[in-house]
Design a protein around this motif. Structure first.
Motif, short mmCIF file in Angstrom:
data_model
loop_
_atom_site.label_atom_id
_atom_site.label_comp_id
_atom_site.label_asym_id
_atom_site.label_seq_id
_atom_site.Cartn_x
_atom_site.Cartn_y
_atom_site.Cartn_z
N THR A 274 -0.36 10.29 4.68
CA THR A 274 -0.94 9.41 4.72
C THR A 274 -1.83 10.10 3.54
O THR A 274 -2.28 9.24 2.36
N ASP B 297 1.18 -1.02 -0.14
CA ASP B 297 -0.05 -0.28 0.14
C ASP B 297 0.60 1.09 -0.02
O ASP B 297 1.70 1.74 0.92
N ARG C 235 -2.57 9.41 -0.31
CA ARG C 235 -3.63 9.14 -1.37
C ARG C 235 -4.54 10.14 -2.21
O ARG C 235 -5.07 9.74 -3.06
N ALA D 215 0.45 4.42 1.00
CA ALA D 215 0.08 4.89 2.23
C ALA D 215 0.65 4.61 3.29
O ALA D 215 1.86 4.96 3.83
#
Length: 195
Positions: free
Chosen positions: A144, A63, A148, A65
């Motif tokens: 984060t 991922d 995104r 993030a």
């Protein structure tokens, strides 16, 4: 004090928050905790000392993030640097996750102590340690959300594209949260700087 941190005696900080701001901050901190993941608790009968010497993952998170929260220590330009990054991650990521989890939990717990009444703001007062936890968590939240949103340095300046998003853009609420968290983070940093 509304909307920004101010220094308090003893190295702490205080900020006035209304019910909506408290709910947003708490929700974001809980989501951050979910992203970081649960801590490793020793299973029943297992030696707790063994958990101190547990090794973490050697591969970066998939991922983006999470990878931003737990970046590689070295560039991945060649095989030797990739191996060094892998080894560094294996011995440090568990502690880093624990610290980030502790920061986010401190935010949630401090917000849970507040009792706003209607549209009235309440003052959150943090000691020096609480301020450091908040600073770490605000930074993690911004990293984060920024990942995104795929935020770049050009997007962030006063004339950047983040400030010019139309209200109809679906990213607008997260951009507003990102910018607000940045303002909170900046004023908290200022309160922690020695004069």
């Amino acid at each position: 004090m509304a909307g920004h941190f101010e220094a308090t005696p003893g190295g702490g900080a205080a900020v006035a928050l209304d019910e909506v701001e408290i709910a947003i901050l708490r929700s974001l901190a809980v989501q951050l905790l979910e992203l970081i993941g649960p801590g490793d608790e020793p299973t029943e009968g297992e030696d707790p000392l063994a958990a101190l010497f547990a090794e973490g993952p050697s591969e970066p998170p998939a991922d983006p993030a999470v990878a931003r929260l737990f970046p590689d220590a070295y560039s991945n330009e060649d095989e030797e640097l990739r191996a060094a990054s892998s080894e560094f991650r294996r011995f440090t990521e568990i502690d880093l996750r624990d610290r980030k989890r502790e920061d986010a939990l401190a935010v949630v717990r401090s917000l849970d102590t507040l009792q706003p009444a209607g549209e009235e703001s309440v003052v959150l007062t943090l000691d020096a340690e609480g301020s450091r936890h908040w600073l770490g968590s605000l930074n993690d939240l911004r990293l984060t959300i920024g990942t995104r949103l795929e935020v770049s340095d050009e997007d962030e300046g006063q004339g950047g594209s983040l400030y010019r998003l139309p209200d109809s853009d679906p990213r607008k609420p997260m951009v507003m949260a990102y910018l607000w968290l940045g303002a909170l983070q900046e004023t908290l940093v200022e309160t922690l700087m020695p004069e």
